[in-house]
Scaffold this active site. Structure first.
Site, mmCIF file in Angstrom:
data_model
loop_
_atom_site.group_PDB
_atom_site.id
_atom_site.type_symbol
_atom_site.label_atom_id
_atom_site.label_comp_id
_atom_site.label_asym_id
_atom_site.label_seq_id
_atom_site.Cartn_x
_atom_site.Cartn_y
_atom_site.Cartn_z
ATOM 1 N N TYR A 55 47.579 31.737 25.935
ATOM 2 C CA TYR A 55 48.406 31.665 27.232
ATOM 3 C C TYR A 55 49.149 30.121 27.064
ATOM 4 O O TYR A 55 49.816 29.886 27.631
ATOM 5 C CB TYR A 55 47.651 31.823 28.498
ATOM 6 C CG TYR A 55 47.061 33.044 28.696
ATOM 7 C CD1 TYR A 55 47.249 34.298 28.032
ATOM 8 C CD2 TYR A 55 46.226 33.252 29.750
ATOM 9 C CE1 TYR A 55 46.460 35.688 28.180
ATOM 10 C CE2 TYR A 55 45.607 34.422 29.981
ATOM 11 C CZ TYR A 55 45.844 35.343 29.273
ATOM 12 O OH TYR A 55 45.179 36.684 29.321
ATOM 13 N N HIS A 113 38.979 37.965 22.804
ATOM 14 C CA HIS A 113 40.143 38.494 23.577
ATOM 15 C C HIS A 113 40.454 40.053 23.183
ATOM 16 O O HIS A 113 40.986 40.822 24.234
ATOM 17 C CB HIS A 113 41.629 37.641 23.314
ATOM 18 C CG HIS A 113 42.633 37.556 24.273
ATOM 19 N ND1 HIS A 113 43.250 36.586 24.692
ATOM 20 C CD2 HIS A 113 42.978 38.488 24.879
ATOM 21 C CE1 HIS A 113 44.194 36.916 25.269
ATOM 22 N NE2 HIS A 113 44.119 38.175 25.758
#
Ligand code: NAP
Length: 283
Positions: A55, A113
Site C-alpha cells: 500500500y 499477502h
C-alpha cells in the site's frame, strides 16, 4: 440497545494477544492523506489499522500512531509481506523494510499477502514470519487470500516442523462472497477471520435487501454491512478517506440485526469486487 459487542471488543488469538473487533483499512489511501485519515480513525475510536507493504503508506501509519499520543500497546497494527516477496529471503527483507519504513519496533500482526509462488516459497515466507516473531518484531502471524489447499499445506508444515500456528486469516468477505469452505476451515482451526471489502466498496448500497434493512434499522448501508460482518464473527476492515465516513463506519455497535435479517442478507453468490488469489494452484 445493549448488544454483545462494542468498539473496544477484541478476540484472543492463539499467540495470547488480543485483536480489536474493528479495523481501519488503508489500501489506496494516498500517502499524503494517510496520516490524517489514521489520526481521524484513532480519534473516533478505532484501535486497529490494516496496512501492507504493497500500500506504500506504512510510514504514514507509523507517523499517525506516534502523533496520536495513544500508547503503542493500545493500538494494533498489521502489515503484509509484499505479494512479490514470497520466499524466505525476500519475505525477511519485506518484514525488515516494513519495520524501517513505519519506524515501529514491532507489528502486532504480519500476514503473507497472497499465496503466490511455489510451495517452497510459501513455506519459506512462513519461516521468515516465525523468525521475526521469535525476535520480537511481530506478535501474531497469519495469511491472506489463501485457499483451503494453501491452508492445508501450511497446517501440515506447521505441524511437522512444530512451528507456531496461524493466528489470523484475511479474505474478501461480505454477503455476496461468503467463502463457507474457508470460513469453516478457520473455525475448525481456531483462526480469527478478517473481512476486507466489508462494505463491498459501496457497490451494493442500492441492493433491495440492504435498502429494506436501512429503512428498518435507520442505519446507513455501510453500517448494515459492517454489523452483518461482526455478527458473522468476522473482523471488518472498512477503508475511507472521508472523515464523516470514517466515523460512520465505527458507529454500528448500538443495534443488532435479527437472525431473520442476517439470513435475508446472506447469499450464496460468488461476487468478488477485488482480486481472488485463493484459487491459485501453483505448487
Ligand atoms: N488482503 C488483501 O488482499 C486486501 C485486498 C483489499 C483490501 N484489503 C484491506 O481491506 C480494506 C477495505 O477494503 P477496500 O478498501 O477495498 O473496500 P471497502 O472498505 O469495502 O470500501 C472502500 C470504498 O468505499 C467507500 N466508502 C467508505 N465508507 C463509506 C460509506 N460509509 N459510505 C459510502 N462509501 C463509503 C470509500 O470511499 P472514500 O475512501 O472515498 O470515503 C472507498 O471507495 C483495505 O483498505 C485494506 O486494508 C485487503
Amino acid at each position: 440497545m445493549a448488544t454483545k459487542y462494542d468498539i473496544t471488543s477484541a478476540y484472543r488469538l492463539k499467540s495470547g494477544y488480543e485483536i480489536p473487533i474493528l479495523g481501519f483499512g488503508v489500501y489506496k489511501t494516498p500517502v499524503d492523506e494517510c496520516k490524517e485519515c489514521v489520526l481521524k480513525a484513532l480519534e473516533v475510536g478505532y484501535r486497529h489499522i490494516d496496512s501492507a507493504a504493497a500500500y506504500f503508506n506504512e510510514q504514514a501509519c507509523g507517523d499517525a500512531i506516534r502523533a496520536s499520543g495513544i500508547p503503542r500497546d493500545k493500538i494494533f497494527i498489521t502489515t503484509k509481506v509484499h505479494p512479490k516477496s514470497q520466499g524466505y529471503e525476500k519475505a525477511k527483507k519485506s518484514i525488515e523494510d516494513s519495520l524501517k519504513l513505519s519506524g515501529l519496533d514491532y507489528f502486532d500482526l504480519i500476514l503473507i499477502h497472497a499465496p503466490y509462488g511455489s510451495r517452497e516459497e510459501r513455506l519459506g515466507s512462513w519461516r521468515a514470519l516465525v523468525e521475526a516473531q521469535q525476535a520480537g518484531k511481530v506478535r501474531s502471524l497469519g495469511v491472506s487470500n489463501y485457499g483451503v489447499h494453501h491452508l492445508d499445506e501450511l497446517k501440515e508444515y506447521i505441524q511437522t516442523s512444530k512451528l507456531p500456528g496461524i493466528d489470523v486469516g484475511q479474505w474478501e468477505l461480505h454477503p455476496w462472497l461468503g467463502r463457507k469452505d474457508i470460513v469453516d476451515w478457520c473455525r475448525a482451526n481456531d483462526v480469527v477471520v478478517q473481512a476486507y471489502c466489508p462494505i463491498v466498496r459501496a457497490k451494493r448500497n442500492d441492493d433491495p435487501v440492504v435498502a429494506k434493512l436501512v429503512d428498518k434499522y435507520k442505519k446507513t448501508p455501510a453500517q448494515i454491512l459492517l454489523r452483518w460482518s461482526v455478527q458473522m464473527g468476522f473482523i471488518p476492515l472498512p477503508k475511507s478517506v472521508t472523515p464523516s465516513r470514517i466515523e460512520e463506519n465505527a458507529r454500528f455497535f448500538d443495534f443488532e440485526l435479527s437472525k431473520e435479517d442476517m439470513d435475508l442478507l446472506t447469499t450464496d453468490e460468488y461476487s468478488p469486487v477485488a482480486w481472488d488469489p485463493t484459487t491459485d494452484t501453483q505448487v
